[in-house]
Design an enzyme around this catalytic site. Structure first.
Site, PDB file in Angstrom:
ATOM      1  N   ASP A 173      -9.904   2.818  13.598  1.00 64.31           N
ATOM      2  CA  ASP A 173     -10.295   0.554  13.241  1.00 64.31           C
ATOM      3  C   ASP A 173     -11.538   0.164  14.374  1.00 64.31           C
ATOM      4  O   ASP A 173     -10.570   1.374  15.574  1.00 64.31           O
ATOM      5  CB  ASP A 173      -8.487   0.062  12.397  1.00 64.31           C
ATOM      6  CG  ASP A 173      -8.856  -1.018  12.013  1.00 64.31           C
ATOM      7  OD1 ASP A 173     -10.209  -1.074  12.099  1.00 64.31           O
ATOM      8  OD2 ASP A 173      -8.339  -1.196  11.603  1.00 64.31           O
TER       9      ASP A 173
HETATM   10  C1  BGC Z   1      -9.773  -4.164   9.778  1.00 66.84           C
HETATM   11  C2  BGC Z   1     -10.410  -3.329   8.995  1.00 66.84           C
HETATM   12  C3  BGC Z   1     -12.017  -3.585   9.009  1.00 66.84           C
HETATM   13  C4  BGC Z   1     -13.129  -3.737  10.270  1.00 66.84           C
HETATM   14  C5  BGC Z   1     -14.270  -3.856  10.729  1.00 66.84           C
HETATM   15  C6  BGC Z   1     -10.734  -4.993  11.101  1.00 66.84           C
HETATM   16  O1  BGC Z   1     -10.319  -5.579  12.116  1.00 66.84           O
HETATM   17  O2  BGC Z   1      -8.854  -3.573  10.581  1.00 66.84           O
HETATM   18  O3  BGC Z   1     -10.205  -3.112   7.717  1.00 66.84           O
HETATM   19  O4  BGC Z   1     -13.225  -2.988   8.536  1.00 66.84           O
HETATM   20  O5  BGC Z   1     -12.051  -4.821  11.720  1.00 66.84           O
HETATM   21  O6  BGC Z   1     -14.849  -4.539  10.409  1.00 66.84           O
END
Ligand code: BGC
Length: 752
Positions: A279
């Site tokens: 993530d």
């Molecule tokens: C989220 C993810 C997301 C990523 C990219 C993160 O803050 O937890 O679910 O895919 O950002 O935007």
């Protein structure tokens, strides 16, 4: 031809060739994914993201020139994508094309209902079709990979990300996860007009203590295997090409560096062959967690645990992998294995042969009216009729002279779309008010009043920086007169429609709540409208259950429309006026109050089950609406429940059949649900668990026979004492009906 999805061997050989020619820094680069932000002029980024909007693109450009970027996210303009791709292909030594990823969660340009709404359709076909539209639009602009579906089980609605998943149940969650992967990816990884899916967040993210996003998760193995992991397993079995890690600590170990999760469960037990992405910033944040002492260690340990690619906003930890390699903290074999996985994804997509996107075609695809049509159908199928006293709905257009539409959310295009959308087109968006007006034309006088002001969060949303995301009152809105004006139009109308809920930035990531109340003065407004005596319909715009105790008692009709997307208003009008009948079902138990959470139907019997309904002395212990609940415009009765055999061996399968009759006077869908209960065994088992469902259209007066197979897979569970999967001999109860309180039951024996 090498690079085509089916030629595995040629593809592997080509990946080896590329790998052999790479320096350690280039390999680390292949494993690095940067955000590439193009923020609106003057945008101020949330300092918590550690992002300098001016410096970040420069950092990425420099890394591109060094050939040290494997992937970018957050670019959606095809011309920009081609320009960046050209730099990677023509401007670096190796010229390996970039993978473009993005959060295409519920649509790119055409916005579908939010994921929890799609799950509420209990319709895997419509879910797959919806996500194939999302995929088609994404691929047309040059995106290869989506960070979706989110398949985290969520049982605590204080957690705002509940909206991105399929609710509380592992069986429904697994079916929805698989349908989404099919929709996104098509038949084969790398298929034209499709994108690679990325189920997330592995694993347990939905169980944050107190529903506080990002906070730690402590989960027993039995809960993990029986409840949290099944949707991930289903997504992997459906062929998902990537998996995303989770931010939080799982049982004291940051999920992003949890070797058990990735190396053991994902790769060894499930045989996953794709790649794992962290993530955002989750690798470098291993230092923040107090887990890794520095970035070199963070990168080395994440890679060793099975995280193949780092998603970074800035200053990636994986840039230190060459140094870790020199110091013996990373093995070449581990680094190469990760690079191979990423290269294979690029080869499957055909990027090595044709890295660019056709910009003219992108415009054509985004304009395809069929996409809007599918979004409307999805919104119609997702809506859940929670209550409908005296058949107030559907409204009879011919008998109506005037209609009052009330509430800020009724007219807000942006809120109709929900969170996690960035490339939307408000020009195409139909809010509830417009949908109703278009539907009735001049035949019914429709008046609108906002009633109450827009409510702001106590701190801004991190998505505010993208522009258009912060809800505002329209120009000229006068809070001094608005409330009375709304009550006046309600009093003068034949029917009042009040749209209530949360603004779209109150739900989603970093949007936890400590209460489930309707924000601001919305309840007061609803009470004043109902007090006029005008028949009132409440439409709820939400991604989690809200406190509707008063409404459930005093408002005759309540329709949950969720955040219904681009065609939301058109779908809602069709539902209100009976062009289509609602048949969605709740994918979660709807608590009465926040004090009841987590509340889920599949709890164990426990001590004193007869007192299960008396657990709280100050509030009922039942939900306001049970899991699986939803009404239609028809009436359905169940009968003739049979099992084909009264006893089966441990590996045997029982066929359960039921007859469902539509006793109403119009065609409608019924969601037939099967629940199972094991009476005794080597562990206490839940009072009932969903083990089958089917959404069936039934003509007025007709009877449909529906069959379910209940085999060993439906009865096997992870046992905490055996630390293994077990199948117990036991009598089993089966119930079939329209929600999780179904009473029509039978039983069969499983014998050893
Ligand atoms: C989220 C993810 C997301 C990523 C990219 C993160 O803050 O937890 O679910 O895919 O950002 O935007």
């Amino acid at each position: 031809m090498p690079g085509t999805p089916n030629d595995e061997e040629a593809l592997r050989a080509r990946a080896e060739e590329l790998l052999a020619a790479m320096t350690p820094a280039e390999k680390a680069g292949q494993l690095t994914q940067y955000f590439f932000f193009s923020l609106p002029e003057g945008a101020e980024a949330d300092p918590a993201l550690g992002l300098d909007p001016a410096a970040q693109p420069r950092e990425v450009q420099a890394a591109l020139e060094r050939g040290e970027v494997g992937s970018l996210l957050f670019v959606t303009d095809p011309a920009r994508i081609n320009e960046l791709q050209r730099r990677a292909v023509e401007g670096s030594r190796q010229g390996v094309p970039l993978l473009f990823g993005f959060d295409v969660v519920h649509g790119l340009r055409t916005i579908l209902p939010v994921p929890i709404a799609m799950a509420a359709s209990w319709d895997p076909e419509v879910i797959a079709r919806g996500q194939s539209v999302a995929a088609r639009e994404a691929r047309a602009v040059g995106i290869h990979w989506t960070f979706a579906p989110m398949v985290d089980i969520a049982r605590d609605p204080r957690w705002g990300r509940m909206i991105e998943g399929a609710g509380e149940d592992p069986f429904l969650g697994a079916a929805v996860a698989a349908a989404q992967v099919r929709g996104f990816q098509g038949d084969v990884l790398g298929a034209a007009e499709h994108v690679i899916a990325g189920p997330k967040h592995f694993a347990g993210y939905g169980y944050a203590v107190g529903g506080r996003d990002y906070d730690e998760v402590n989960l027993a193995d039995a809960e993990l295997w029986n409840t949290v992991l099944p949707p991930f397993k289903a997504a992997i079995e459906a062929g998902a090409g990537t998996v995303m890690t989770a931010y939080m600590d799982l049982n004291g170990i940051p999920a992003t560096a949890n070797a058990w999760l990735f190396t053991e469960v994902l790769r060894s037990v499930w045989g996953f062959e794709g790649f794992v992405v962290s993530d955002a910033n989750a690798v470098r944040n291993l230092t923040t967690h107090g887990f890794a002492p520095d970035l070199t260690s963070a990168g080395a340990r994440a890679l060793a645990a099975g995280t193949d690619m780092e998603m970074a906003i800035t200053d990636p930890a994986f840039a230190h992998l060459p140094e870790a390699l020199d110091g013996g903290r990373v093995e070449t074999a581990a680094l190469d294995a990760a690079v191979r996985r990423v290269l294979r994804a690029k080869l499957r997509l055909g990027l090595l042969d044709d890295p660019y996107v056709d910009e003219a075609r992108a415009r054509e695809v985004l304009a395809d009216p069929q996409h809007r049509e599918i979004a409307r159908i999805a919104a119609e199928r997702a809506a859940v009729l929670l209550k409908n006293d005296d058949d107030l709905l559907p409204l009879d257009r011919g008998a109506l002279e005037s209609l009052a539409v009330i509430g800020p959310l009724a007219a807000s295009k942006r809120d109709t779309l929900g969170p996690w959308v960035f490339d939307f087109d408000l020009g195409e968006t139909v809010p509830v008010l417009d949908g109703i007006r278009r539907h009735v034309g001049d035949a019914v006088r429709v008046e609108y009043a906002q009633g109450v002001p827009v409510v702001q969060r106590t701190f801004p949303s991190m998505f505010d920086m993208f522009g258009g995301n912060r809800p505002e009152d329209p120009e000229g809105f006068d809070p001094g007169t608005a409330f009375d004006e709304a009550v006046r139009i309600a009093r003068e109308a034949d029917v009042a429609v009040v749209v209530l809920g949360e603004w779209q930035n109150m739900i989603g990531e970093a949007a936890s709540r400590s209460s489930l109340h309707l924000p601001g003065r919305q309840l007061e407004l609803l009470q004043a409208v109902v007090a006029t005596g005008t028949p009132t319909v409440a439409l709820v715009m939400n991604g989690r259950p809200l406190d509707l105790r008063w409404a459930a008692e005093h408002v005759p009709a309540i329709l949950d429309i969720w955040y219904p997307g681009t065609q939301g208003g058109a779908a809602v009008a069709n539902l209100l006026f009976g062009e289509v009948a609602p048949a969605g079902r709740l994918p979660f138990s709807w608590p009465r109050t926040v004090g009841q959470v987590p509340m889920f139907y599949s709890h164990t019997r426990s001590h004193e089950p007869e007192n299960q309904q008396r657990r709280y002395w100050d509030e009922a212990s039942t939900p306001l609406f049970p899991f699986g609940h939803g009404l239609g415009y028809g009436r359905f009765t169940y009968g003739g429940l049979t099992v084909d055999r009264s006893s089966v061996p441990l590996d045997g399968t029982v066929t359960v059949a039921v007859e469902v009759t539509n006793t109403g006077d119009r065609e409608g869908d019924e969601v037939v649900q099967l629940y199972l209960h094991q009476r005794s065994g080597t562990a206490s088992r839940p009072v009932r668990e969903l083990k089958g469902f089917r959404r069936v259209p039934i003509a007025a007066g007709a009877t449909e026979r529906v069959e379910f197979e209940v085999g060993p897979d439906a009865r096997r569970y992870w046992n905490a004492a055996a630390r293994d999967w077990v199948l117990d001999p036991s009598p089993f109860d089966v119930w079939v009906g329209g929600d999780s309180t179904a009473e029509l039951g039978t039983s069969f024996d499983v014998i050893a």
